[in-house]
Scaffold this motif. Structure first.
Motif, short mmCIF file in Angstrom:
data_model
loop_
_atom_site.label_atom_id
_atom_site.label_comp_id
_atom_site.label_asym_id
_atom_site.label_seq_id
_atom_site.Cartn_x
_atom_site.Cartn_y
_atom_site.Cartn_z
N GLN A 19 21.36 -2.68 9.80
CA GLN A 19 20.33 -1.68 9.52
C GLN A 19 19.27 -2.22 8.57
OE1 GLN A 19 21.99 2.02 8.08
NE2 GLN A 19 20.08 2.60 7.07
N GLU A 20 19.70 -2.81 7.48
CA GLU A 20 18.73 -3.29 6.48
C GLU A 20 18.01 -4.54 6.96
OE1 GLU A 20 17.52 -1.85 3.88
OE2 GLU A 20 18.82 -0.14 4.26
N GLY A 21 18.71 -5.41 7.68
CA GLY A 21 18.05 -6.60 8.20
C GLY A 21 16.91 -6.25 9.13
N GLU A 22 17.16 -5.32 10.04
CA GLU A 22 16.13 -4.90 10.99
C GLU A 22 14.99 -4.17 10.27
OE1 GLU A 22 18.46 -2.66 13.73
OE2 GLU A 22 19.19 -4.43 14.79
N ALA A 23 15.33 -3.38 9.24
CA ALA A 23 14.29 -2.66 8.49
C ALA A 23 13.37 -3.62 7.75
CB ALA A 23 14.94 -1.68 7.51
N LEU A 24 13.93 -4.67 7.16
CA LEU A 24 13.13 -5.64 6.43
C LEU A 24 12.15 -6.35 7.35
CD1 LEU A 24 15.89 -7.13 4.12
CD2 LEU A 24 13.85 -5.91 3.34
N VAL A 25 12.61 -6.66 8.57
CA VAL A 25 11.71 -7.31 9.55
C VAL A 25 10.62 -6.35 9.98
CG1 VAL A 25 11.58 -8.33 11.85
CG2 VAL A 25 13.48 -8.93 10.34
N ALA A 26 11.00 -5.10 10.28
CA ALA A 26 10.04 -4.10 10.76
C ALA A 26 8.96 -3.82 9.71
CB ALA A 26 10.77 -2.81 11.11
N GLN A 27 9.32 -3.87 8.45
CA GLN A 27 8.36 -3.62 7.37
C GLN A 27 7.53 -4.84 7.03
OE1 GLN A 27 11.05 -2.34 4.29
NE2 GLN A 27 11.65 -0.52 5.44
N GLY A 28 7.83 -5.98 7.64
CA GLY A 28 7.07 -7.19 7.38
C GLY A 28 7.43 -7.87 6.08
N ASP A 29 8.60 -7.52 5.50
CA ASP A 29 8.98 -8.10 4.21
C ASP A 29 9.58 -9.50 4.35
OD1 ASP A 29 8.23 -5.88 2.62
OD2 ASP A 29 10.03 -4.82 3.25
N VAL A 30 10.11 -9.83 5.52
CA VAL A 30 10.70 -11.15 5.77
C VAL A 30 10.21 -11.65 7.12
CG1 VAL A 30 12.76 -10.68 4.37
CG2 VAL A 30 12.77 -10.12 6.81
N PRO A 31 10.22 -12.97 7.32
CA PRO A 31 9.66 -13.51 8.56
C PRO A 31 10.51 -13.28 9.80
CG PRO A 31 10.60 -15.27 7.21
CD PRO A 31 10.63 -14.02 6.38
N ARG A 32 11.81 -13.19 9.66
CA ARG A 32 12.69 -12.99 10.81
C ARG A 32 14.02 -12.42 10.34
NH1 ARG A 32 12.35 -18.52 10.10
NH2 ARG A 32 14.27 -19.57 9.44
N LEU A 33 14.83 -12.00 11.29
CA LEU A 33 16.11 -11.39 10.98
C LEU A 33 17.06 -12.42 10.38
CD1 LEU A 33 17.53 -8.61 11.38
CD2 LEU A 33 18.51 -9.55 13.47
N TRP A 34 17.82 -11.98 9.37
CA TRP A 34 18.81 -12.88 8.79
C TRP A 34 19.99 -13.07 9.74
CZ3 TRP A 34 19.05 -9.24 3.99
CH2 TRP A 34 19.59 -8.01 4.36
N SER A 35 20.80 -14.10 9.51
CA SER A 35 21.94 -14.39 10.38
C SER A 35 23.22 -14.46 9.56
CB SER A 35 21.73 -15.71 11.11
OG SER A 35 21.79 -16.81 10.20
N LEU A 36 24.35 -14.24 10.22
CA LEU A 36 25.64 -14.32 9.53
C LEU A 36 25.95 -15.75 9.11
CD1 LEU A 36 27.86 -11.84 11.55
CD2 LEU A 36 26.81 -11.52 9.32
N ALA A 37 25.60 -16.71 9.96
CA ALA A 37 25.79 -18.11 9.57
C ALA A 37 24.96 -18.43 8.33
CB ALA A 37 25.41 -19.04 10.73
N GLY A 38 23.76 -17.85 8.26
CA GLY A 38 22.92 -18.04 7.08
C GLY A 38 23.50 -17.37 5.85
N LEU A 39 24.11 -16.19 6.04
CA LEU A 39 24.76 -15.50 4.93
C LEU A 39 25.89 -16.36 4.36
CD1 LEU A 39 25.31 -12.98 3.17
CD2 LEU A 39 26.81 -12.18 5.03
#
Length: 269
Positions: A19-39
């Motif tokens: 939910q929060e990952g998609e919201a951050l992308v939709a709001q333009g706060d981050v360049p792309r969705l985060w990933s679990l491997a990245g986490l």
């Protein structure tokens, strides 16, 4: 002298993470969705580094992807070697409140140096005390509901605000690690020999029942990796009485003794 290592147990509130990952992308706060491997990389870099360990000296020894019902990210969680756990939230009206106790207790009590929760807090004090008595550090990466304020400390971090402010800087940038997707249009022979498609054990793969005949069934995977067979005994409950051609099902993919891939634990979705 044995090399000092840092072992981490990681539990993720899957609903909040998505939910929060998609919201951050939709709001333009981050360049792309985060990933679990990245986490995983971020956790190892930030927490291991804080405790004086290198990335190579830091290992995630237990990880759980918790959600109330099957989600689109279950496959990503399995690929990231996380156990997929069906775990209702503590309260129905606030999905950020935390996960059911049994969802985190088993992971929390695995022998480790650090317990990390993402999108949830351990609210049951006896469990927190048990961790403290065992010498396990607790780090909570929170994803609070909109409008809630978190006072960040070294062990309680508002992950949403951290990412908004520092997504371009290491180690936070590690969360946006891109993961190569399977080649959906590759020839079937190529897909079937990809070794990273190893045994899945989370009952998280989706597919459509294509055929049922003489004790065998065939299901078409929705992730584009072709078809796989299953036996009537691998359906839950056993037999073909409760599934039909065209049904959407969830299942594991397991490499059997013959070397072939087979669907098991097949259930209607």
């Amino acid at each position: 002298m044995a090399e000092m290592r840092c072992s981490i147990s990681l539990v993720i509130n899957g609903g909040r993470w998505l939910q929060e990952g998609e919201a951050l992308v939709a709001q333009g706060d981050v360049p792309r969705l985060w990933s679990l491997a990245g986490l995983q990389d971020y956790v190892r870099l930030s927490i291991g580094g804080r405790l004086g360990h290198t990335l190579e000296q830091t290992a995630i020894v237990e990880q759980r992807w918790c959600r109330a019902k099957p989600s689109a990210a279950d496959g990503e969680a399995v690929a990231a070697a996380a156990a997929v756990v069906t775990a209702p939230h503590v309260t129905a009206d606030d999905t950020g409140a935390g996960l059911a106790l049994e969802a985190v207790e088993a992971a929390a009590l695995v022998k480790c140096d650090v317990m990390v929760t993402v999108g949830s807090q351990i609210t049951w004090q006896p469990l927190r005390q048990k961790l403290e008595a065992a010498g396990v550090q607790l780090v909570e990466l929170l994803l609070p509901a909109s409008g809630k304020v978190v006072v960040s400390t070294e062990r309680v971090i508002d992950l949403r605000e951290l990412v908004k402010q520092q997504h371009g800087n290491s180690p936070v940038s590690a969360m946006f690690k891109t993961v190569a997707a399977p080649a959906v249009n590759a020839p079937a022979a190529t897909r079937n020999t990809v070794e990273h498609d190893d045994s899945f054990a989370a009952n998280a793969i989706l597919g459509t029942v294509k055929a049922l005949a003489k004790g065998y069934g065939t299901v078409t995977r929705k992730d584009g990796r072709g078809e796989v067979q299953f036996l009537a005994g691998h359906v839950s409950p056993p037999g073909f009485e409760f599934i039909e051609v065209g049904d959407t099902v969830r299942f594991d993919v397991v490499k059997v003794s013959s070397g072939k891939w087979q669907a098991q634990r097949v259930v209607r979705s």
